[in-house]
Structure formats: structure tokens, C-alpha cells
Design a protein around this motif. Sequence first.
Motif, PDB file in Angstrom:
ATOM      1  N   ILE A  96       0.845  -1.209   0.000  1.00 44.85           N
ATOM      2  CA  ILE A  96       0.000   0.000   0.000  1.00 44.85           C
ATOM      3  C   ILE A  96       0.875   1.251   0.000  1.00 44.85           C
ATOM      4  N   LYS A  97       1.927   1.247   0.794  1.00 43.15           N
ATOM      5  CA  LYS A  97       2.848   2.395   0.810  1.00 43.15           C
ATOM      6  C   LYS A  97       3.463   2.608  -0.573  1.00 43.15           C
ATOM      7  N   ASN A  98       3.857   1.516  -1.224  1.00 41.60           N
ATOM      8  CA  ASN A  98       4.429   1.621  -2.576  1.00 41.60           C
ATOM      9  C   ASN A  98       3.407   2.138  -3.577  1.00 41.60           C
ATOM     10  N   MET A  99       2.174   1.715  -3.436  1.00 40.13           N
ATOM     11  CA  MET A  99       1.115   2.181  -4.335  1.00 40.13           C
ATOM     12  C   MET A  99       0.887   3.678  -4.148  1.00 40.13           C
ATOM     13  N   ILE A 100       0.834   4.107  -2.900  1.00 42.90           N
ATOM     14  CA  ILE A 100       0.659   5.536  -2.618  1.00 42.90           C
ATOM     15  C   ILE A 100       1.809   6.324  -3.222  1.00 42.90           C
ATOM     16  N   ALA A 101       3.030   5.861  -2.983  1.00 40.92           N
ATOM     17  CA  ALA A 101       4.206   6.581  -3.499  1.00 40.92           C
ATOM     18  C   ALA A 101       4.142   6.694  -5.020  1.00 40.92           C
ATOM     19  N   PHE A 102       3.757   5.616  -5.701  1.00 40.96           N
ATOM     20  CA  PHE A 102       3.674   5.671  -7.159  1.00 40.96           C
ATOM     21  C   PHE A 102       2.565   6.609  -7.620  1.00 40.96           C
TER      22      PHE A 102
END
Length: 177
Positions: A96-102
Motif C-alpha cells: 500500500i505504501k508503494n502504491m501511494i508513493a507511485f
Amino acid sequence: MKKLLFALIFLSSLHFNAQESSHRADVLRYLTMNGTANQYSAAIDQLFELLGKQYQEHNISDEVWGELKKESTPELNKILNMLVSAYRGIYEHEDIKNMIAFYETSTGKQLLADKTALTSEQQKEASVFYNSPTGQKILTSEQQIAHRVGEVSEIWSRDLYRNLVDKLAEKGYVMQQ
């Protein structure tokens, strides 16, 4: 010794609860930034339009509709919380953190807005993301998340419709057959 053990258990439970709360908050943030929250808000508006047509002959006052529409925010929060469970069952907090960052990048924002308008550089950036472990998880779990979201949405929309019809009936408005 017992006090120390109790303190350690208590502190570890606080840490676990904080992690759970952070994961939940991040999923909610993701659902807001990717447009999901807006889609469900629009679905609530469409439901009220449908009910307005179904109850057109009753001449229901704007006051009654306004009273019912006050339930929109809690209902939106309810579906988002239901979706949190669906997403958390598939995606780890790190995903989820990676998705937000992207999706906070210009490429991610453009992808959400209109993927056909991606520049060649943005297409490359999107490709890098979707070839990452998180991107691969998104691609391989598309059907699974769509199925879970569909189930949750069906339950929520059915319950919301029934709840609103029941509230109208309590006020003396019964749908004509």
C-alpha cells in the motif's frame, strides 16, 4: 518478573495496534487518492436520484431528502472501511505504501486521470512500477481484488438501499407497485 512480562505484552500490543491503525489509514488514503472514495460518493448520489424517481409521486419534501442525505458521509465511511478489509486481505502494508508513493508521482496521477495520455517517459515509469514486486502483485491480484470489491459493494449498496427505503417507509412513504 510478572510486571515486566505484563509491561512487555502491553507495549507490544500498543505497537501492533499502532501498525494496524497506520495500515488502515494508508489504505484509506490510497482509496481516496485513486478515486475510489469519489466513485462511491457518486454512487450514493445516483441512489438518491433513483429513489427520487421511484418515489416521485409522493412529492417528498427537500427537508426529508436532506435528512436522509445526512447519512451519506457515514455510509461512505462504512463502504471505505469495508474496502479496507478487502484490500488488507490482499496487499501488505508495504504494498500500500508503494502504491501511494507511485500514484503520488506525475506518472501515477496521469495514469489515474487518463492512461491514454501518458508520455513515453511516463509509460516507461509505469512499466518500471508494474514490473516491481508491488506492481506484479497488483497485476496478478486484479481479479481477486475486483471480486472482493464487487462482493463488498453489492452488500453495501443493497443494505444502503434497504435502509433508505425503510426510513422512507417509517415516514409514511411507501413505494408504489
